[in-house]
Scaffold this motif. Structure first.
Motif, PDB file in Angstrom:
ATOM      1  N   LYS A   1       0.854  -1.187   0.000  1.00 55.55           N
ATOM      2  CA  LYS A   1       0.000   0.000   0.000  1.00 55.55           C
ATOM      3  C   LYS A   1       0.893   1.242   0.000  1.00 55.55           C
ATOM      4  O   LYS A   1       1.678   1.452   0.914  1.00 55.55           O
ATOM      5  CB  LYS A   1      -0.887  -0.008   1.239  1.00 55.55           C
ATOM      6  CG  LYS A   1      -2.014   0.976   1.192  1.00 55.55           C
ATOM      7  CD  LYS A   1      -2.822   0.986   2.483  1.00 55.55           C
ATOM      8  CE  LYS A   1      -3.574  -0.302   2.680  1.00 55.55           C
ATOM      9  NZ  LYS A   1      -4.475  -0.232   3.856  1.00 55.55           N
TER      10      LYS A   1
ATOM     11  N   LYS B   1       0.140   6.931   8.047  1.00 55.30           N
ATOM     12  CA  LYS B   1      -0.066   6.126   9.263  1.00 55.30           C
ATOM     13  C   LYS B   1      -1.505   5.634   9.347  1.00 55.30           C
ATOM     14  O   LYS B   1      -1.759   4.467   9.640  1.00 55.30           O
ATOM     15  CB  LYS B   1       0.265   6.949  10.510  1.00 55.30           C
ATOM     16  CG  LYS B   1       1.720   7.056  10.808  1.00 55.30           C
ATOM     17  CD  LYS B   1       1.944   7.816  12.108  1.00 55.30           C
ATOM     18  CE  LYS B   1       3.426   8.007  12.352  1.00 55.30           C
ATOM     19  NZ  LYS B   1       3.676   8.805  13.570  1.00 55.30           N
ATOM     20  N   ARG B   2      -2.451   6.533   9.102  1.00 54.73           N
ATOM     21  CA  ARG B   2      -3.877   6.180   9.208  1.00 54.73           C
ATOM     22  C   ARG B   2      -4.254   5.068   8.245  1.00 54.73           C
ATOM     23  O   ARG B   2      -5.023   4.167   8.575  1.00 54.73           O
ATOM     24  CB  ARG B   2      -4.745   7.422   8.954  1.00 54.73           C
ATOM     25  CG  ARG B   2      -6.243   7.176   9.069  1.00 54.73           C
ATOM     26  CD  ARG B   2      -7.055   8.450   8.911  1.00 54.73           C
ATOM     27  NE  ARG B   2      -6.801   9.188   7.698  1.00 54.73           N
ATOM     28  CZ  ARG B   2      -7.334   8.909   6.503  1.00 54.73           C
ATOM     29  NH1 ARG B   2      -8.139   7.877   6.366  1.00 54.73           N
ATOM     30  NH2 ARG B   2      -7.069   9.656   5.454  1.00 54.73           N
ATOM     31  N   LEU B   3      -3.698   5.108   7.035  1.00 56.05           N
ATOM     32  CA  LEU B   3      -4.011   4.105   6.019  1.00 56.05           C
ATOM     33  C   LEU B   3      -3.121   2.862   6.129  1.00 56.05           C
ATOM     34  O   LEU B   3      -3.284   1.919   5.371  1.00 56.05           O
ATOM     35  CB  LEU B   3      -3.872   4.707   4.618  1.00 56.05           C
ATOM     36  CG  LEU B   3      -4.832   5.841   4.279  1.00 56.05           C
ATOM     37  CD1 LEU B   3      -4.469   6.450   2.925  1.00 56.05           C
ATOM     38  CD2 LEU B   3      -6.273   5.350   4.282  1.00 56.05           C
ATOM     39  N   ASP B   4      -2.173   2.894   7.046  1.00 54.50           N
ATOM     40  CA  ASP B   4      -1.220   1.802   7.235  1.00 54.50           C
ATOM     41  C   ASP B   4      -0.417   1.537   5.958  1.00 54.50           C
ATOM     42  O   ASP B   4      -0.251   0.392   5.528  1.00 54.50           O
ATOM     43  CB  ASP B   4      -1.941   0.534   7.708  1.00 54.50           C
ATOM     44  CG  ASP B   4      -0.985  -0.502   8.270  1.00 54.50           C
ATOM     45  OD1 ASP B   4       0.093  -0.111   8.768  1.00 54.50           O
ATOM     46  OD2 ASP B   4      -1.296  -1.703   8.179  1.00 54.50           O
ATOM     47  N   CYS B   5       0.064   2.607   5.343  1.00 57.40           N
ATOM     48  CA  CYS B   5       0.870   2.492   4.124  1.00 57.40           C
ATOM     49  C   CYS B   5       2.277   2.038   4.485  1.00 57.40           C
ATOM     50  O   CYS B   5       2.813   2.398   5.527  1.00 57.40           O
ATOM     51  CB  CYS B   5       0.947   3.843   3.410  1.00 57.40           C
ATOM     52  SG  CYS B   5      -0.627   4.381   2.716  1.00 57.40           S
ATOM     53  N   ASP B   6       2.862   1.233   3.617  1.00 53.69           N
ATOM     54  CA  ASP B   6       4.238   0.815   3.838  1.00 53.69           C
ATOM     55  C   ASP B   6       5.214   1.559   2.919  1.00 53.69           C
ATOM     56  O   ASP B   6       6.412   1.296   2.927  1.00 53.69           O
ATOM     57  CB  ASP B   6       4.402  -0.701   3.701  1.00 53.69           C
ATOM     58  CG  ASP B   6       3.755  -1.284   2.471  1.00 53.69           C
ATOM     59  OD1 ASP B   6       3.289  -0.514   1.622  1.00 53.69           O
ATOM     60  OD2 ASP B   6       3.713  -2.511   2.359  1.00 53.69           O
TER      61      ASP B   6
ATOM     62  N   SER C   1       7.182   7.111   9.255  1.00 56.06           N
ATOM     63  CA  SER C   1       7.527   5.858   9.930  1.00 56.06           C
ATOM     64  C   SER C   1       7.613   4.694   8.946  1.00 56.06           C
ATOM     65  O   SER C   1       7.908   3.575   9.340  1.00 56.06           O
ATOM     66  CB  SER C   1       6.509   5.551  11.028  1.00 56.06           C
ATOM     67  OG  SER C   1       5.217   5.474  10.480  1.00 56.06           O
ATOM     68  N   CYS C   2       7.362   4.969   7.664  1.00 57.12           N
ATOM     69  CA  CYS C   2       7.481   3.940   6.630  1.00 57.12           C
ATOM     70  C   CYS C   2       8.535   4.391   5.615  1.00 57.12           C
ATOM     71  O   CYS C   2       9.063   5.501   5.704  1.00 57.12           O
ATOM     72  CB  CYS C   2       6.134   3.698   5.945  1.00 57.12           C
ATOM     73  SG  CYS C   2       5.481   5.124   5.048  1.00 57.12           S
TER      74      CYS C   2
END
Length: 141
Positions: free
Chosen positions: A4, A100-105, A134-135
């Motif tokens: 993502k 962060k909200r979408l949990d993207c990498d 953070s990704c």
């Protein structure tokens, strides 16, 4: 690889956005998602909002969503899963928060060629995203 990705779009530099999206389109594989993000300045601050007519913010958000949708439809293959998001606030903060909200990498962000004076006075959104994310961040030129 990634599953993502968040792709922040500066609609004032559509040529760079199109170029970067076409590149991403070429490396996307089945099962990967791309989330296009447009960021409006913080219109909801009371002082700023008082200068705009009622409904102006909603109109701006709808217009940005339409432009991002059109950008994706024109530059991404039919088999690519994508979504459009609009946020309000400081671009670097909204990009990091949305990832962060979408949990993207991955955050795939085009870099602009600003002058040294612009970088010193305004800072670089890309540099701040790289520093605070953070990704993984993929900077495209």
């Amino acid at each position: 690889m990634f599953t993502k990705a968040l792709f922040p779009v500066d609609l004032e530099d559509i040529v760079t956005a199109e170029h970067a999206l076409k590149y991403l389109n070429g490396i996307l594989s089945k099962g990967q998602e791309i989330h296009l993000l447009g960021v409006l300045p913080g219109f909801n601050m009371p002082v700023v909002a008082s200068y705009f007519p009622e409904g102006a913010i909603e109109t701006a958000i709808a217009a940005m969503e339409h432009q991002l949708t059109e950008l994706a439809e024109l530059n991404l293959a039919d088999n690519v899963h994508w979504e459009v998001h609009v946020a309000e606030g400081a671009p670097h903060r909204e990009i990091v928060k949305t990832a962060k909200r979408l949990d993207c990498d991955l955050i795939a962000i085009p870099s602009h060629n600003h002058s040294l004076v612009e970088k010193v006075l305004l800072g670089s959104v890309t540099a701040k995203v790289v520093e605070q994310a953070s990704c993984s961040v993929f900077v495209m030129r």
